[in-house]
Design a protein around this motif. Structure first.
Motif, PDB file in Angstrom:
ATOM      1  N   ALA A 115       0.817  -1.220   0.000  1.00  0.00           N
ATOM      2  CA  ALA A 115       0.000   0.000   0.000  1.00  0.00           C
ATOM      3  C   ALA A 115       0.847   1.265   0.000  1.00  0.00           C
ATOM      4  O   ALA A 115       0.487   2.255  -0.637  1.00  0.00           O
ATOM      5  N   LYS A 116       1.978   1.225   0.685  1.00  0.00           N
ATOM      6  CA  LYS A 116       2.763   2.462   0.805  1.00  0.00           C
ATOM      7  C   LYS A 116       3.188   3.011  -0.557  1.00  0.00           C
ATOM      8  O   LYS A 116       3.381   4.216  -0.708  1.00  0.00           O
ATOM      9  N   ASN A 117       3.271   2.153  -1.567  1.00  0.00           N
ATOM     10  CA  ASN A 117       3.641   2.615  -2.921  1.00  0.00           C
ATOM     11  C   ASN A 117       2.591   3.526  -3.542  1.00  0.00           C
ATOM     12  O   ASN A 117       2.852   4.191  -4.531  1.00  0.00           O
ATOM     13  N   PHE A 118       1.394   3.502  -2.953  1.00  0.00           N
ATOM     14  CA  PHE A 118       0.285   4.240  -3.566  1.00  0.00           C
ATOM     15  C   PHE A 118      -0.132   5.447  -2.715  1.00  0.00           C
ATOM     16  O   PHE A 118      -1.178   6.035  -2.940  1.00  0.00           O
ATOM     17  N   ARG A 119       0.715   5.802  -1.738  1.00  0.00           N
ATOM     18  CA  ARG A 119       0.346   6.828  -0.760  1.00  0.00           C
ATOM     19  C   ARG A 119      -0.014   8.163  -1.429  1.00  0.00           C
ATOM     20  O   ARG A 119      -1.073   8.735  -1.183  1.00  0.00           O
ATOM     21  N   GLU A 120       0.870   8.658  -2.285  1.00  0.00           N
ATOM     22  CA  GLU A 120       0.646   9.982  -2.903  1.00  0.00           C
ATOM     23  C   GLU A 120      -0.586   9.957  -3.816  1.00  0.00           C
ATOM     24  O   GLU A 120      -1.344  10.919  -3.881  1.00  0.00           O
ATOM     25  N   ILE A 121      -0.756   8.841  -4.509  1.00  0.00           N
ATOM     26  CA  ILE A 121      -1.884   8.737  -5.447  1.00  0.00           C
ATOM     27  C   ILE A 121      -3.204   8.810  -4.686  1.00  0.00           C
ATOM     28  O   ILE A 121      -4.145   9.497  -5.086  1.00  0.00           O
ATOM     29  N   TYR A 122      -3.270   8.108  -3.567  1.00  0.00           N
ATOM     30  CA  TYR A 122      -4.488   8.140  -2.751  1.00  0.00           C
ATOM     31  C   TYR A 122      -4.722   9.538  -2.170  1.00  0.00           C
ATOM     32  O   TYR A 122      -5.863  10.021  -2.137  1.00  0.00           O
ATOM     33  N   ALA A 123      -3.644  10.181  -1.715  1.00  0.00           N
ATOM     34  CA  ALA A 123      -3.794  11.524  -1.128  1.00  0.00           C
ATOM     35  C   ALA A 123      -4.333  12.482  -2.190  1.00  0.00           C
ATOM     36  O   ALA A 123      -5.213  13.311  -1.919  1.00  0.00           O
TER      37      ALA A 123
ATOM     38  N   ALA B  41      -2.964   0.046   4.779  1.00  0.00           N
ATOM     39  CA  ALA B  41      -4.060   0.661   4.010  1.00  0.00           C
ATOM     40  C   ALA B  41      -4.680   1.814   4.811  1.00  0.00           C
ATOM     41  O   ALA B  41      -5.058   2.843   4.251  1.00  0.00           O
ATOM     42  N   LEU B  42      -4.750   1.643   6.140  1.00  0.00           N
ATOM     43  CA  LEU B  42      -5.330   2.695   6.982  1.00  0.00           C
ATOM     44  C   LEU B  42      -4.374   3.865   7.129  1.00  0.00           C
ATOM     45  O   LEU B  42      -4.766   5.026   6.995  1.00  0.00           O
ATOM     46  N   ARG B  43      -3.108   3.560   7.395  1.00  0.00           N
ATOM     47  CA  ARG B  43      -2.154   4.631   7.717  1.00  0.00           C
ATOM     48  C   ARG B  43      -1.573   5.284   6.469  1.00  0.00           C
ATOM     49  O   ARG B  43      -1.460   6.501   6.391  1.00  0.00           O
ATOM     50  N   ASP B  44      -1.171   4.467   5.494  1.00  0.00           N
ATOM     51  CA  ASP B  44      -0.522   5.032   4.306  1.00  0.00           C
ATOM     52  C   ASP B  44      -1.531   5.581   3.306  1.00  0.00           C
ATOM     53  O   ASP B  44      -1.265   6.563   2.630  1.00  0.00           O
ATOM     54  N   LEU B  45      -2.657   4.903   3.191  1.00  0.00           N
ATOM     55  CA  LEU B  45      -3.630   5.305   2.161  1.00  0.00           C
ATOM     56  C   LEU B  45      -4.791   6.105   2.729  1.00  0.00           C
ATOM     57  O   LEU B  45      -5.561   6.681   1.977  1.00  0.00           O
ATOM     58  N   GLN B  46      -4.932   6.098   4.067  1.00  0.00           N
ATOM     59  CA  GLN B  46      -6.115   6.721   4.687  1.00  0.00           C
ATOM     60  C   GLN B  46      -7.400   6.109   4.123  1.00  0.00           C
ATOM     61  O   GLN B  46      -8.396   6.821   3.897  1.00  0.00           O
ATOM     62  N   ALA B  47      -7.361   4.803   3.863  1.00  0.00           N
ATOM     63  CA  ALA B  47      -8.541   4.125   3.309  1.00  0.00           C
ATOM     64  C   ALA B  47      -9.720   4.288   4.260  1.00  0.00           C
ATOM     65  O   ALA B  47      -9.590   4.105   5.471  1.00  0.00           O
ATOM     66  N   GLU B  48     -10.874   4.642   3.693  1.00  0.00           N
ATOM     67  CA  GLU B  48     -12.069   4.832   4.522  1.00  0.00           C
ATOM     68  C   GLU B  48     -12.782   3.518   4.768  1.00  0.00           C
ATOM     69  O   GLU B  48     -13.579   3.394   5.704  1.00  0.00           O
TER      70      GLU B  48
END
Ligand SMILES: [Zn+2]
Length: 356
Positions: A202-210, A235-242
């Protein structure tokens, strides 16, 4: 025990209470709603060879042969994860034209109405469409035509979630998110990632999700399906997934279960999927009851219902038969399905009130 059965048993008719209970479906892949008859129809439009990855399918993989309904059924009657992937691939390689997408969207909505689903958030594997080199915009117009006709004829409201593939990497996911942003005023409500958690952390997608969140899109991610609780934490911390898709392995970490319960983070639970893919060895080993009793806001969903031989009512029935969920508890789960949606609060309220 073979994962094909693993306690799922034979299909029976769910109770009338379950069938009539108004529901929202929040974890549903458009491609996974293609029934054998529709796959045969698509196959006659686009005769293509099926992939031959193991002997079992040699008999239905004659090069260029049009799939019959029986062939399609045999393909869906897979016995292992490779078989599931082949079934999924057989569908996606026959989705070529806007008319194909219009057809499968319309038929999906027709089936949702039969399950008393009044609202759905539906994943489209946009990452796979790009990967195949298909031009997306005309296909989306087909989906939208199917949605409009389906909403009109069956009264089911629908929003799209554009899904990227983890193991295709962040650059590919960025294209999916850009397309979701372009179309966010046309019933695209959020983004998701699925695929191989180990090869696409998930951390690879952090900026994209933000970036997606800044543009007003909602965020969900498949996590904790095939890997452990750290994937859910990420997924919760890096992506802020809801919302978390599957979240099966949360039970391995009591602190995570407590966190999910305290924050009210919805977890999309897909029982038959987890058993048929082998992520869960048998239905009775599924942690759904433990998660529910711990106060986690779970919402019940079907994932790829045609490929897992299920329906949303059938999933509710499994909860009742295998985990002793009462009708009141099933009603609570139906409430959860609306509360966990990405709809604005007033629309959630409208659905919840209309059920009283
Ligand atoms: Zn899924």
């Amino acid at each position: 025990m073979n994962s094909h059965d693993a306690g799922l048993g034979n299909l029976s008719e769910p109770s009338s209470f379950i069938r009539k209970l108004p529901k929202a479906e929040l974890h549903l892949h458009l491609e996974g709603t293609v029934d054998p008859a529709t796959l045969a129809e698509l196959s006659s439009r686009h005769p293509t060879p099926l992939p031959v990855l193991n002997n079992r399918y040699k008999d239905v993989s004659d090069s260029g042969r049009v799939l019959s309904v029986e062939d399609a059924r045999a393909l869906y009657d897979y016995k292992n994860f490779v078989g599931f992937l082949m079934a999924f691939k057989a569908v996606t390689e026959r989705l070529r034209d806007p008319e194909d997408y219009e057809l499968i969207t319309y038929r999906m909505i027709e089936k949702l109405a039969r399950e008393s689903v009044v609202y759905a958030e539906v994943y489209v594997s946009v990452g796979v469409i790009f990967w195949r080199g298909q031009e997306f915009d005309p296909l989306f117009e087909g989906m939208e035509r199917g949605r409009e006709r389906g909403e009109h004829d069956f009264g089911v409201k629908l929003n799209w979630i554009f899904d990227a593939v983890r193991h295709f990497g962040p650059e590919e996911a960025e294209k999916v998110v850009a397309k979701a942003i372009d179309l966010r005023r046309r019933n695209v409500i959020g983004i998701g990632i699925g695929g191989d958690e180990a090869r696409g952390p998930a951390k690879n997608f952090r900026e994209i999700y933000a970036h997606a969140a800044k543009q007003g899109l909602h965020l969900t991610a498949h996590a904790g399906e095939s890997t452990g609780p750290e994937s859910i934490w990420s997924a919760l911390r890096d992506l802020q997934a809801e919302r978390i898709g599957h979240g099966l392995r949360a039970v391995d970490d009591p602190a995570l279960v407590e966190h999910l319960a305290r924050t009210g983070t919805p977890v999309e639970i897909c029982l038959s999927s987890n058993v048929r893919t082998g992520c869960c060895r048998a239905i009775n080993e599924h942690p759904v009851r433990r998660l529910f009793d711990a106060g986690v806001r779970i919402t019940i969903a079907t994932d790829d219902p045609e490929m897992f031989g299920t329906s949303l009512s059938r999933e509710y029935e499994l909860l009742q038969n295998n985990f002793g969920f009462s009708d009141d508890e099933l009603s609570k789960l139906s409430d959860n399905s609306f509360e966990a949606s990405f709809l604005p609060p007033e629309e959630k309220e409208r659905y919840l009130r209309s059920r009283l």
